[in-house]
Design an enzyme around this catalytic site. Structure first.
Site, PDB file in Angstrom:
ATOM      1  N   GLY A  65       0.841  -1.188   0.000  1.00 48.53           N
ATOM      2  CA  GLY A  65       0.000   0.000   0.000  1.00 48.53           C
ATOM      3  C   GLY A  65       0.877   1.239   0.000  1.00 48.53           C
ATOM      4  CD  GLN A  70       3.618   5.789   2.314  1.00 47.67           C
ATOM      5  OE1 GLN A  70       2.587   5.255   1.950  1.00 47.67           O
ATOM      6  NE2 GLN A  70       4.617   5.118   2.864  1.00 47.67           N
ATOM      7  CG  LEU A 117       6.497   1.011   1.431  1.00 46.55           C
ATOM      8  CD1 LEU A 117       5.758   1.237   0.115  1.00 46.55           C
ATOM      9  CD2 LEU A 117       7.536  -0.078   1.284  1.00 46.55           C
ATOM     10  CG  HIS A 162       0.531   6.996   5.341  1.00 47.63           C
ATOM     11  ND1 HIS A 162       1.568   7.550   6.048  1.00 47.63           N
ATOM     12  CD2 HIS A 162       0.912   5.724   5.077  1.00 47.63           C
ATOM     13  CE1 HIS A 162       2.532   6.657   6.213  1.00 47.63           C
ATOM     14  NE2 HIS A 162       2.163   5.526   5.631  1.00 47.63           N
TER      15      HIS A 162
HETATM   16 ZN    ZN Z   1       3.190   3.823   5.689  1.00 49.61          ZN
END
Ligand code: ZN
Length: 199
Positions: A65, A70, A117, A162
């Site tokens: 995901g 990000q 990540l 997020h």
């Molecule tokens: Zn994350």
């Protein structure tokens, strides 16, 4: 969200847009990751291109995901390609997500490895409800709903977080947060600036 080390399959399939460019991963500590993201208002080619880049970046990073923040973009949208408890994979794009979690006697916490990540190379136990439903809209602006258990429940919660400016470290008790930091510090050399983009 990053998956615990396991053999991932990477072929993009399903309704996710393809042909995107792998972008460098934005890391925890960057302001865009720690504030609520702007709502998606325009369901246009620019959004499709952004989402294609998110998909390419997620697969390049072996993720299940990825949210727009990000890759440094302040927009409430995430993509995922993630197995549930039975191993069945679901793929999707959710703009402006809202998560529904079980309450009362239906609420059961699942404690399992979680990673991000944007804080690569580190996993630590994180307790979350074992089932989640996310409502939002898709790339075309039409309503979408995804539900699931297992890693998918965790992923839907992690990615919605997020879009609200919350990283899973914010949800950890101090001791677990320290353990996560240590694991990340140990692994960070494997994830140089620019990762997972190659140039
Ligand atoms: Zn994350």
């Amino acid at each position: 969200m990053s998956a615990p080390p396991a053999p991932p399959e990477h072929a993009p399939y399903g309704p996710l847009p393809e042909g995107g460019r792998v972008r460098p991963m934005t890391r925890w500590g960057t302001p865009v990751m720690h504030r609520p993201q702007a709502r998606v208002e325009h369901f246009d080619e620019e959004l499709r291109q952004l989402v294609a880049d998110m998909v390419a970046t997620m697969y390049a990073a072996d993720g299940v995901g990825l949210a727009a923040c990000q890759i440094g973009v302040d927009l409430a949208v995430f993509v995922f390609d993630c197995p549930d408890a039975s191993g069945e994979r679901t793929v999707g794009v959710v703009c402006n997500p809202d998560v529904d979690l079980p309450e009362g006697k239906d609420r059961h916490l699942d404690v399992d490895d979680e990673g991000c990540l944007s804080f690569p190379g580190a996993f630590v136990d994180c307790a979350r409800p074992d089932f989640a439903t996310v409502h939002g809209v898709g790339l075309d602006g039409e309503p979408v709903t995804f539900s699931g258990d297992g890693l998918l429940a965790r992923c839907l919660q992690h990615e919605t977080d997020h879009t609200l400016g919350t990283v899973f470290g914010d949800r950890l008790p101090t001791k677990a947060r320290k353990k996560l930091q240590k694991a990340h510090d140990k692994a960070v050399a494997d994830y140089p600036d620019g990762w997972p983009a190659t140039s």
